[in-house]
Design a protein around this motif. Structure first.
Motif, PDB file in Angstrom:
ATOM      1  N   GLU A 133      17.231  46.204  10.864  1.00 58.12           N
ATOM      2  CA  GLU A 133      16.269  47.054  11.577  1.00 58.12           C
ATOM      3  C   GLU A 133      16.181  46.665  13.044  1.00 58.12           C
ATOM      4  OE1 GLU A 133      13.238  47.907   7.801  1.00 58.12           O
ATOM      5  OE2 GLU A 133      12.668  46.509   9.394  1.00 58.12           O
ATOM      6  N   LEU A 134      16.246  45.379  13.312  1.00 55.62           N
ATOM      7  CA  LEU A 134      16.204  44.901  14.696  1.00 55.62           C
ATOM      8  C   LEU A 134      17.430  45.392  15.464  1.00 55.62           C
ATOM      9  CD1 LEU A 134      14.826  43.053  16.831  1.00 55.62           C
ATOM     10  CD2 LEU A 134      16.237  41.178  15.941  1.00 55.62           C
ATOM     11  N   ALA A 135      18.590  45.331  14.831  1.00 52.53           N
ATOM     12  CA  ALA A 135      19.837  45.744  15.487  1.00 52.53           C
ATOM     13  C   ALA A 135      19.868  47.240  15.773  1.00 52.53           C
ATOM     14  CB  ALA A 135      21.024  45.349  14.617  1.00 52.53           C
ATOM     15  N   GLN A 136      19.188  48.033  14.934  1.00 56.71           N
ATOM     16  CA  GLN A 136      19.225  49.485  15.073  1.00 56.71           C
ATOM     17  C   GLN A 136      18.172  50.050  16.020  1.00 56.71           C
ATOM     18  OE1 GLN A 136      18.950  50.892  11.017  1.00 56.71           O
ATOM     19  NE2 GLN A 136      20.823  49.810  10.405  1.00 56.71           N
ATOM     20  N   MET A 137      17.353  49.191  16.589  1.00 56.21           N
ATOM     21  CA  MET A 137      16.332  49.678  17.517  1.00 56.21           C
ATOM     22  C   MET A 137      16.992  50.317  18.737  1.00 56.21           C
ATOM     23  SD  MET A 137      13.503  46.595  17.388  1.00 56.21           S
ATOM     24  CE  MET A 137      12.369  47.438  18.517  1.00 56.21           C
ATOM     25  N   PRO A 138      16.566  51.512  19.132  1.00 55.49           N
ATOM     26  CA  PRO A 138      17.220  52.227  20.245  1.00 55.49           C
ATOM     27  C   PRO A 138      16.972  51.606  21.608  1.00 55.49           C
ATOM     28  CG  PRO A 138      15.256  53.388  19.506  1.00 55.49           C
ATOM     29  CD  PRO A 138      15.468  52.286  18.529  1.00 55.49           C
ATOM     30  N   GLN A 139      16.047  50.666  21.688  1.00 57.73           N
ATOM     31  CA  GLN A 139      15.708  50.067  22.989  1.00 57.73           C
ATOM     32  C   GLN A 139      16.852  49.242  23.578  1.00 57.73           C
ATOM     33  OE1 GLN A 139      13.719  50.184  20.415  1.00 57.73           O
ATOM     34  NE2 GLN A 139      11.625  50.715  21.022  1.00 57.73           N
ATOM     35  N   TRP A 140      17.755  48.722  22.709  1.00 57.55           N
ATOM     36  CA  TRP A 140      18.753  47.781  23.205  1.00 57.55           C
ATOM     37  C   TRP A 140      19.998  48.517  23.685  1.00 57.55           C
ATOM     38  CZ3 TRP A 140      14.938  45.071  23.301  1.00 57.55           C
ATOM     39  CH2 TRP A 140      14.151  44.755  22.200  1.00 57.55           C
ATOM     40  N   THR A 141      20.355  48.286  24.928  1.00 56.75           N
ATOM     41  CA  THR A 141      21.537  48.896  25.539  1.00 56.75           C
ATOM     42  C   THR A 141      22.303  47.823  26.297  1.00 56.75           C
ATOM     43  OG1 THR A 141      20.378  49.437  27.604  1.00 56.75           O
ATOM     44  CG2 THR A 141      20.288  51.084  25.825  1.00 56.75           C
ATOM     45  N   ARG A 142      23.447  48.196  26.817  1.00 55.65           N
ATOM     46  CA  ARG A 142      24.225  47.246  27.615  1.00 55.65           C
ATOM     47  C   ARG A 142      23.435  46.804  28.838  1.00 55.65           C
ATOM     48  NH1 ARG A 142      29.564  45.951  27.955  1.00 55.65           N
ATOM     49  NH2 ARG A 142      30.065  47.537  26.403  1.00 55.65           N
ATOM     50  N   GLU A 143      22.717  47.740  29.417  1.00 56.54           N
ATOM     51  CA  GLU A 143      21.936  47.427  30.618  1.00 56.54           C
ATOM     52  C   GLU A 143      20.650  46.675  30.277  1.00 56.54           C
ATOM     53  OE1 GLU A 143      23.084  50.484  29.874  1.00 56.54           O
ATOM     54  OE2 GLU A 143      24.840  50.310  31.216  1.00 56.54           O
ATOM     55  N   LYS A 144      20.097  46.927  29.089  1.00 57.60           N
ATOM     56  CA  LYS A 144      18.866  46.262  28.678  1.00 57.60           C
ATOM     57  C   LYS A 144      19.034  45.708  27.272  1.00 57.60           C
ATOM     58  CE  LYS A 144      13.875  46.840  28.303  1.00 57.60           C
ATOM     59  NZ  LYS A 144      12.733  47.785  28.291  1.00 57.60           N
ATOM     60  N   PRO A 145      19.707  44.560  27.131  1.00 59.81           N
ATOM     61  CA  PRO A 145      19.953  43.978  25.803  1.00 59.81           C
ATOM     62  C   PRO A 145      18.714  43.282  25.230  1.00 59.81           C
ATOM     63  CG  PRO A 145      20.808  42.525  27.489  1.00 59.81           C
ATOM     64  CD  PRO A 145      20.304  43.754  28.207  1.00 59.81           C
ATOM     65  N   LEU A 172      25.991  42.244  15.691  1.00 59.22           N
ATOM     66  CA  LEU A 172      24.938  42.732  16.580  1.00 59.22           C
ATOM     67  C   LEU A 172      25.500  42.973  17.978  1.00 59.22           C
ATOM     68  CD1 LEU A 172      23.260  41.394  14.231  1.00 59.22           C
ATOM     69  CD2 LEU A 172      21.491  40.997  15.945  1.00 59.22           C
ATOM     70  N   GLN A 173      25.095  44.066  18.572  1.00 61.55           N
ATOM     71  CA  GLN A 173      25.528  44.395  19.927  1.00 61.55           C
ATOM     72  C   GLN A 173      24.337  44.374  20.869  1.00 61.55           C
ATOM     73  OE1 GLN A 173      27.470  48.202  19.575  1.00 61.55           O
ATOM     74  NE2 GLN A 173      29.337  47.325  18.722  1.00 61.55           N
ATOM     75  N   HIS A 174      24.642  44.279  22.137  1.00 60.93           N
ATOM     76  CA  HIS A 174      23.617  44.326  23.184  1.00 60.93           C
ATOM     77  C   HIS A 174      22.569  43.228  22.991  1.00 60.93           C
ATOM     78  CE1 HIS A 174      25.653  48.033  23.883  1.00 60.93           C
ATOM     79  NE2 HIS A 174      25.029  48.717  22.927  1.00 60.93           N
ATOM     80  N   VAL A 175      23.062  41.984  22.952  1.00 60.64           N
ATOM     81  CA  VAL A 175      22.189  40.820  22.842  1.00 60.64           C
ATOM     82  C   VAL A 175      22.570  39.828  23.931  1.00 60.64           C
ATOM     83  CG1 VAL A 175      21.382  38.926  21.380  1.00 60.64           C
ATOM     84  CG2 VAL A 175      22.037  41.106  20.338  1.00 60.64           C
ATOM     85  N   SER A 176      21.587  39.304  24.615  1.00 62.23           N
ATOM     86  CA  SER A 176      21.846  38.253  25.600  1.00 62.23           C
ATOM     87  C   SER A 176      21.005  37.037  25.264  1.00 62.23           C
ATOM     88  CB  SER A 176      21.511  38.738  27.018  1.00 62.23           C
ATOM     89  OG  SER A 176      20.119  38.947  27.151  1.00 62.23           O
ATOM     90  N   PHE A 177      21.514  35.867  25.607  1.00 61.19           N
ATOM     91  CA  PHE A 177      20.830  34.619  25.309  1.00 61.19           C
ATOM     92  C   PHE A 177      20.459  33.901  26.599  1.00 61.19           C
ATOM     93  CE2 PHE A 177      21.173  34.072  20.743  1.00 61.19           C
ATOM     94  CZ  PHE A 177      22.145  34.994  20.405  1.00 61.19           C
TER      95      PHE A 177
END
Length: 377
Positions: free
Chosen positions: A158-170, A190-195
């Protein structure tokens, strides 16, 4: 290494961005080749945690195995174990224990599995000899806020499918695990994640707007709840406890290191196997040892490790030596003590004695066979 129970009021966060796809090379451990001194020295070096609960529990375990550490000067980082004359104890931070095992400056070490996995980064030169020393239990887990856009999010998918995460806003994750974190994200697609790295109380990062989620060690989970954070299904990266680890190179190059490792492993295994086990001795009337054994084995709690030991009890009556009773000896876990008393009474047992076990030595410990297999010996 456990999650902090009382985070500082004013935590300081030092952040460093990491690419979303894989661990940054800037965080990789650069270990020098094994120094010549590591192969030339005669002393075996065991690294132990220098501070905190992990350090105290490690010393307690070794003491229970009759391997007490003699630390004459607490200001010094080196100590001895009198029972192992060719071994030196070096007190280090857990992450430095792993690093020095890789560099050849230590031969053996005790640290949390989380630390070993994070700083070894898949190195084949580190071998986990015992993976369950029975203390330091915790798990590395992803946690998100209970409120806002995360209120109804309860799983990793569910976290991965949230529409809020994009390349510009991970999705921004604060963590001290800069190897395991990106590795977990990559393995789970998971895509669009930054640490970002963070020093201090990670639990404060989402509330301060520094991160959307955190990846940190959890023991009881109380600190997460007190900071309005929650774990999610599928978000556990690693379950950890204290482990005994060794340099593969040291074990192959130093015969004495392998012999000492064998002794330490046998002592650990014997003590840990005996924990919570009790010896039970009882007298029982019977016509033969076979009959008594059959009665004992008819009760599910009285099987023992391999079955009961049955022997004759001799007494003198009217000037004659007779064996009307038999003594049975079995081993039962602490949680089954009272049930075993009831079952012994039910089959005619009396004079029941209990005593805690200190060691149970097997013919050969399975972990020793596993170690020899890993070493190709």
């Amino acid at each position: 290494m456990l999650a902090a129970a009382n985070p500082p009021r004013c935590p300081l966060f030092l952040t460093h961005s990491l690419p979303p796809s894989s661990p940054s090379p800037s965080f990789r451990i650069l270990c020098s080749a094994t120094s010549a001194a590591a192969e030339e020295r005669r002393e075996i070096r065991l690294g132990l945690p220098s501070k905190g609960r992990m350090a105290a529990d490690t010393l307690d375990l070794l003491k229970d195995c009759q391997l007490s550490v003699k630390h004459v000067n607490p200001r010094q980082y080196v100590a001895k174990i009198p029972e192992l004359s060719n071994l030196e104890v070096w007190f280090q931070r857990p992450k430095d224990i792993v690093r020095k095992l890789l560099s050849g400056d230590l031969d053996l070490g005790i640290a949390g599995l989380d630390t070993v996995t994070e700083y070894a980064q898949g190195s084949e030169d580190l071998i986990i000899i015992h993976d369950a020393l029975g203390f330091g239990e915790c798990h590395l887990s992803l946690a998100i806020p209970k409120y806002g856009i995360f209120e109804n999010i309860n799983s990793l998918s569910e976290l991965a499918q949230m529409p809020q995460w994009t390349r510009e806003k991970p999705l921004r994750v604060a963590t001290g695990f800069t190897y395991l974190g990106p590795k977990f994200v990559k393995e789970n697609g998971l895509q669009h994640v930054s640490f970002s790295t963070a020093d201090g109380a990670l639990e404060a990062a989402p509330a301060m707007g520094i991160a959307d989620a955190i990846l940190d060690l959890v023991s009881s989970g109380i600190t997460l709840k007190e900071n309005n954070l929650k774990e999610i299904e599928g978000g556990v990266v690693l379950r950890s406890q204290a482990v005994l680890v060794a340099s593969k190179r040291s074990l192959l190059k130093m015969k004495s290191a392998l012999e000492t490792t064998h002794e330490i492993l046998e002592r650990l295994e014997a003590h840990l196997k005996a924990e919570g086990q009790y010896t039970v001795v009882a007298n029982m009337r019977g016509n033969s040892a076979q009959e008594v054994a059959e009665r004992v084995l008819s009760q599910p709690s009285l099987a023992g490790l391999q079955g009961p030991t049955v022997s004759s009890v001799y007494c003198k009556r009217d000037g004659q030596i007779t064996a009307d009773y038999y003594a049975i000896v079995i081993c039962v876990p602490k949680k089954a003590l009272y049930k075993s008393v009831q079952q012994l009474r039910a089959i005619g047992g009396s004079g029941v004695l209990y005593s805690p076990l200190t060691y149970i030595f097997d013919e050969e410990t399975p972990r020793w066979r596993e170690l020899l297999s890993k070493l190709g010996l």
